[in-house]
Design a protein around this motif. Structure first.
Motif, PDB file in Angstrom:
ATOM      1  N   PHE A 292     -25.974  -9.013   9.330  1.00  9.77           N
ATOM      2  CA  PHE A 292     -25.807  -8.384   8.020  1.00  9.77           C
ATOM      3  C   PHE A 292     -26.976  -7.455   7.707  1.00  9.77           C
ATOM      4  CE2 PHE A 292     -24.731  -8.833   3.317  1.00  9.77           C
ATOM      5  CZ  PHE A 292     -23.496  -8.225   3.450  1.00  9.77           C
ATOM      6  N   ASP A 293     -28.182  -7.913   8.035  1.00 12.99           N
ATOM      7  CA  ASP A 293     -29.367  -7.078   7.825  1.00 12.99           C
ATOM      8  C   ASP A 293     -29.247  -5.749   8.567  1.00 12.99           C
ATOM      9  OD1 ASP A 293     -30.564  -9.041   6.283  1.00 12.99           O
ATOM     10  OD2 ASP A 293     -31.769  -9.846   7.921  1.00 12.99           O
ATOM     11  N   ASN A 294     -28.745  -5.818   9.792  1.00  9.92           N
ATOM     12  CA  ASN A 294     -28.653  -4.621  10.629  1.00  9.92           C
ATOM     13  C   ASN A 294     -27.501  -3.709  10.233  1.00  9.92           C
ATOM     14  OD1 ASN A 294     -30.840  -5.517  12.160  1.00  9.92           O
ATOM     15  ND2 ASN A 294     -29.530  -6.544  13.663  1.00  9.92           N
ATOM     16  N   LYS A 295     -26.400  -4.302   9.821  1.00 11.13           N
ATOM     17  CA  LYS A 295     -25.185  -3.512   9.610  1.00 11.13           C
ATOM     18  C   LYS A 295     -25.019  -2.999   8.189  1.00 11.13           C
ATOM     19  CE  LYS A 295     -22.374  -5.425  13.350  1.00 11.13           C
ATOM     20  NZ  LYS A 295     -23.514  -6.007  14.085  1.00 11.13           N
ATOM     21  N   ILE A 296     -25.739  -3.552   7.232  1.00 12.98           N
ATOM     22  CA  ILE A 296     -25.495  -3.176   5.842  1.00 12.98           C
ATOM     23  C   ILE A 296     -25.843  -1.711   5.574  1.00 12.98           C
ATOM     24  CG2 ILE A 296     -27.761  -3.833   4.919  1.00 12.98           C
ATOM     25  CD1 ILE A 296     -26.133  -5.073   2.534  1.00 12.98           C
ATOM     26  N   ARG A 297     -26.720  -1.153   6.377  1.00  9.00           N
ATOM     27  CA  ARG A 297     -27.101   0.254   6.191  1.00  9.00           C
ATOM     28  C   ARG A 297     -26.353   1.188   7.140  1.00  9.00           C
ATOM     29  NH1 ARG A 297     -31.622  -2.834   5.462  1.00  9.00           N
ATOM     30  NH2 ARG A 297     -32.601  -2.657   3.408  1.00  9.00           N
ATOM     31  N   MET A 298     -25.472   0.623   7.956  1.00  9.44           N
ATOM     32  CA  MET A 298     -24.663   1.435   8.862  1.00  9.44           C
ATOM     33  C   MET A 298     -23.471   2.016   8.120  1.00  9.44           C
ATOM     34  SD  MET A 298     -24.691  -1.112  12.203  1.00  9.44           S
ATOM     35  CE  MET A 298     -23.449  -0.118  13.044  1.00  9.44           C
ATOM     36  N   GLU A 299     -22.882   3.051   8.700  1.00 11.15           N
ATOM     37  CA  GLU A 299     -21.660   3.610   8.144  1.00 11.15           C
ATOM     38  C   GLU A 299     -20.486   2.680   8.476  1.00 11.15           C
ATOM     39  OE1 GLU A 299     -20.974   6.323   6.248  1.00 11.15           O
ATOM     40  OE2 GLU A 299     -23.152   6.447   6.012  1.00 11.15           O
ATOM     41  N   PRO A 300     -19.566   2.497   7.529  1.00 14.34           N
ATOM     42  CA  PRO A 300     -18.369   1.701   7.843  1.00 14.34           C
ATOM     43  C   PRO A 300     -17.568   2.350   8.953  1.00 14.34           C
ATOM     44  CG  PRO A 300     -18.598   2.033   5.467  1.00 14.34           C
ATOM     45  CD  PRO A 300     -19.592   2.937   6.128  1.00 14.34           C
ATOM     46  N   ILE A 301     -16.837   1.548   9.687  1.00 18.61           N
ATOM     47  CA  ILE A 301     -15.958   2.057  10.743  1.00 18.61           C
ATOM     48  C   ILE A 301     -14.703   2.620  10.084  1.00 18.61           C
ATOM     49  CG2 ILE A 301     -14.573   1.411  12.753  1.00 18.61           C
ATOM     50  CD1 ILE A 301     -16.673  -0.782  13.301  1.00 18.61           C
ATOM     51  N   SER A 302     -14.455   3.889  10.288  1.00 17.30           N
ATOM     52  CA  SER A 302     -13.367   4.570   9.576  1.00 17.30           C
ATOM     53  C   SER A 302     -12.004   3.948   9.862  1.00 17.30           C
ATOM     54  CB  SER A 302     -13.354   6.067   9.921  1.00 17.30           C
ATOM     55  OG  SER A 302     -13.189   6.247  11.323  1.00 17.30           O
ATOM     56  N   ASP A 303     -11.788   3.488  11.096  1.00 20.07           N
ATOM     57  CA  ASP A 303     -10.500   2.870  11.432  1.00 20.07           C
ATOM     58  C   ASP A 303     -10.214   1.663  10.547  1.00 20.07           C
ATOM     59  OD1 ASP A 303      -9.929   4.651  13.499  1.00 20.07           O
ATOM     60  OD2 ASP A 303     -11.025   3.458  14.969  1.00 20.07           O
ATOM     61  N   LEU A 304     -11.256   0.932  10.179  1.00 16.66           N
ATOM     62  CA  LEU A 304     -11.082  -0.301   9.405  1.00 16.66           C
ATOM     63  C   LEU A 304     -10.924  -0.037   7.911  1.00 16.66           C
ATOM     64  CD1 LEU A 304     -13.641  -2.629  11.232  1.00 16.66           C
ATOM     65  CD2 LEU A 304     -11.238  -2.175  11.760  1.00 16.66           C
ATOM     66  N   LEU A 305     -10.910   1.242   7.545  1.00 10.68           N
ATOM     67  CA  LEU A 305     -10.664   1.614   6.149  1.00 10.68           C
ATOM     68  C   LEU A 305      -9.271   2.206   5.963  1.00 10.68           C
ATOM     69  CD1 LEU A 305     -14.108   3.249   5.256  1.00 10.68           C
ATOM     70  CD2 LEU A 305     -13.352   0.902   4.810  1.00 10.68           C
ATOM     71  N   GLU A 306      -8.496   2.237   7.032  1.00  9.51           N
ATOM     72  CA  GLU A 306      -7.143   2.783   6.938  1.00  9.51           C
ATOM     73  C   GLU A 306      -6.225   1.810   6.185  1.00  9.51           C
ATOM     74  OE1 GLU A 306      -5.458   4.104  10.571  1.00  9.51           O
ATOM     75  OE2 GLU A 306      -7.151   5.412  11.071  1.00  9.51           O
ATOM     76  N   PRO A 307      -5.239   2.339   5.468  1.00 10.02           N
ATOM     77  CA  PRO A 307      -4.330   1.487   4.680  1.00 10.02           C
ATOM     78  C   PRO A 307      -3.681   0.365   5.480  1.00 10.02           C
ATOM     79  CG  PRO A 307      -4.018   3.777   4.083  1.00 10.02           C
ATOM     80  CD  PRO A 307      -4.970   3.769   5.249  1.00 10.02           C
ATOM     81  N   PHE A 308      -3.313   0.649   6.732  1.00  6.12           N
ATOM     82  CA  PHE A 308      -2.698  -0.380   7.576  1.00  6.12           C
ATOM     83  C   PHE A 308      -3.590  -1.604   7.692  1.00  6.12           C
ATOM     84  CE2 PHE A 308      -2.826  -2.313  11.810  1.00  6.12           C
ATOM     85  CZ  PHE A 308      -1.538  -2.811  11.930  1.00  6.12           C
ATOM     86  N   TRP A 309      -4.886  -1.369   7.919  1.00  6.40           N
ATOM     87  CA  TRP A 309      -5.812  -2.481   8.118  1.00  6.40           C
ATOM     88  C   TRP A 309      -6.172  -3.162   6.801  1.00  6.40           C
ATOM     89  CZ3 TRP A 309      -6.537  -5.373  12.029  1.00  6.40           C
ATOM     90  CH2 TRP A 309      -7.616  -6.247  12.068  1.00  6.40           C
ATOM     91  N   LEU A 310      -6.359  -2.362   5.765  1.00  7.52           N
ATOM     92  CA  LEU A 310      -6.725  -2.942   4.463  1.00  7.52           C
ATOM     93  C   LEU A 310      -5.619  -3.845   3.930  1.00  7.52           C
ATOM     94  CD1 LEU A 310      -8.430   0.094   2.693  1.00  7.52           C
ATOM     95  CD2 LEU A 310      -9.495  -1.799   3.939  1.00  7.52           C
ATOM     96  N   LYS A 311      -4.370  -3.471   4.186  1.00  4.18           N
ATOM     97  CA  LYS A 311      -3.249  -4.292   3.734  1.00  4.18           C
ATOM     98  C   LYS A 311      -3.275  -5.661   4.402  1.00  4.18           C
ATOM     99  CE  LYS A 311       1.813  -4.234   3.330  1.00  4.18           C
ATOM    100  NZ  LYS A 311       3.066  -3.468   3.634  1.00  4.18           N
ATOM    101  N   ARG A 312      -3.810  -5.722   5.612  1.00  2.13           N
ATOM    102  CA  ARG A 312      -3.835  -6.973   6.368  1.00  2.13           C
ATOM    103  C   ARG A 312      -5.080  -7.817   6.088  1.00  2.13           C
ATOM    104  NH1 ARG A 312      -0.020  -6.074  10.973  1.00  2.13           N
ATOM    105  NH2 ARG A 312      -0.687  -8.109  11.714  1.00  2.13           N
ATOM    106  N   THR A 313      -6.084  -7.225   5.461  1.00  2.00           N
ATOM    107  CA  THR A 313      -7.376  -7.927   5.392  1.00  2.00           C
ATOM    108  C   THR A 313      -8.015  -8.000   4.005  1.00  2.00           C
ATOM    109  OG1 THR A 313      -8.531  -5.857   5.968  1.00  2.00           O
ATOM    110  CG2 THR A 313      -7.936  -7.344   7.780  1.00  2.00           C
ATOM    111  N   ASN A 314      -7.544  -7.233   3.043  1.00  5.04           N
ATOM    112  CA  ASN A 314      -8.266  -7.144   1.765  1.00  5.04           C
ATOM    113  C   ASN A 314      -7.873  -8.279   0.813  1.00  5.04           C
ATOM    114  OD1 ASN A 314     -10.016  -6.210  -0.163  1.00  5.04           O
ATOM    115  ND2 ASN A 314      -8.712  -4.536  -0.853  1.00  5.04           N
TER     116      ASN A 314
END
Length: 233
Positions: free
Chosen positions: A144-166
């Motif tokens: 978490f320390d390392n990744k919190i300042r990274m950019e989110p992975i764009s694929d994981l922000l697509e509607p298909f994925w968000l519908k399955r995980t949010n």
């Protein structure tokens, strides 16, 4: 050692071998209301009453909550369906059980760290915290320390994925935890996926056959004190 103590340590080696060797970190990010996030507490046992989609890809976090899951029994569905490879799509089976190992807050975001455990290990994990868990927690916080300042992975922000995980792990549509005292009915339509995940993860032993669980633990009980003495917890 009393009968209850013997019962807790029954199948210990099998429980540990199911849980820890080969455990990998998986990611599930979502937006949770504070009132929902606060329902998760360290040491809590959870049953997830649906198939749980997670990603093998870990990047920055856009939403307020990350469920980080350590599991040795997640099926790599992206290997079966290459179209979902960019999501790192993996799935944990219906009625998977978890222990909340850690809740870590940083820069206004929360990481809820879950350990995937077998159904026959609920009594064991209710009472025992091991050095393996402490090592996992350190790695989870470092992640978490390392990744919190990274950019989110764009694929994981697509509607298909968000519908399955949010949405939260282990809760129904009314934001209530699935009770440990019952299990889900695997429907005819769900059976193929249920069986496929078991086969892909080689999870076909009796140690993880879902069954109703009734806690016998009481705060600062004799068994709790006994375990603290022998394990240094």
């Amino acid at each position: 050692m009393t009968e209850i103590k013997n019962d807790i340590f029954e199948n210990t080696e099998e429980i540990i071998n199911w849980t820890y060797p080969g455990a990998t970190l998986y990611y599930k990010d979502c937006d949770l209301k504070p009132s929902i996030a606060e329902k998760f507490t360290e040491g809590q046992l959870i049953r997830n009453g649906f198939f749980l989609d997670v990603s093998a890809r870990g990047g920055g976090i856009k939403f307020n909550t990350r469920f980080l899951i350590a599991s040795a029994k997640a099926a790599n569905l992206y290997e079966v369906n290459p179209d979902n490879e960019r999501f790192g799509h993996c799935c944990l089976n219906l009625d998977s059980y978890f222990k909340v190992l850690d809740i870590y807050k940083l820069e206004g975001k929360t990481q809820i760290f879950l350990l995937h455990i077998p159904s026959k290990g609920l009594k064991y994990f209710e009472s025992v915290t091991s050095n393996l868990d402490e090592d996992f927690i350190k790695k989870a916080r470092q992640s978490f320390d390392n990744k919190i300042r990274m950019e989110p992975i764009s694929d994981l922000l697509e509607p298909f994925w968000l519908k399955r995980t949010n949405f939260p792990v282990g809760m129904n549509a009314s934001d209530k935890f699935f009770p440990l005292t019952s299990i889900s009915t695997v429907t005819k339509n769900e059976k193929p996926l249920y069986s496929a995940i078991k086969n892909l993860t080689k999870d076909n032993s009796e140690i993880n056959i879902p069954a109703p669980f009734f806690s016998e633990q009481k705060a600062e009980s004799k068994i709790s004190l006994f375990l603290k003495n022998i394990l240094g917890k």
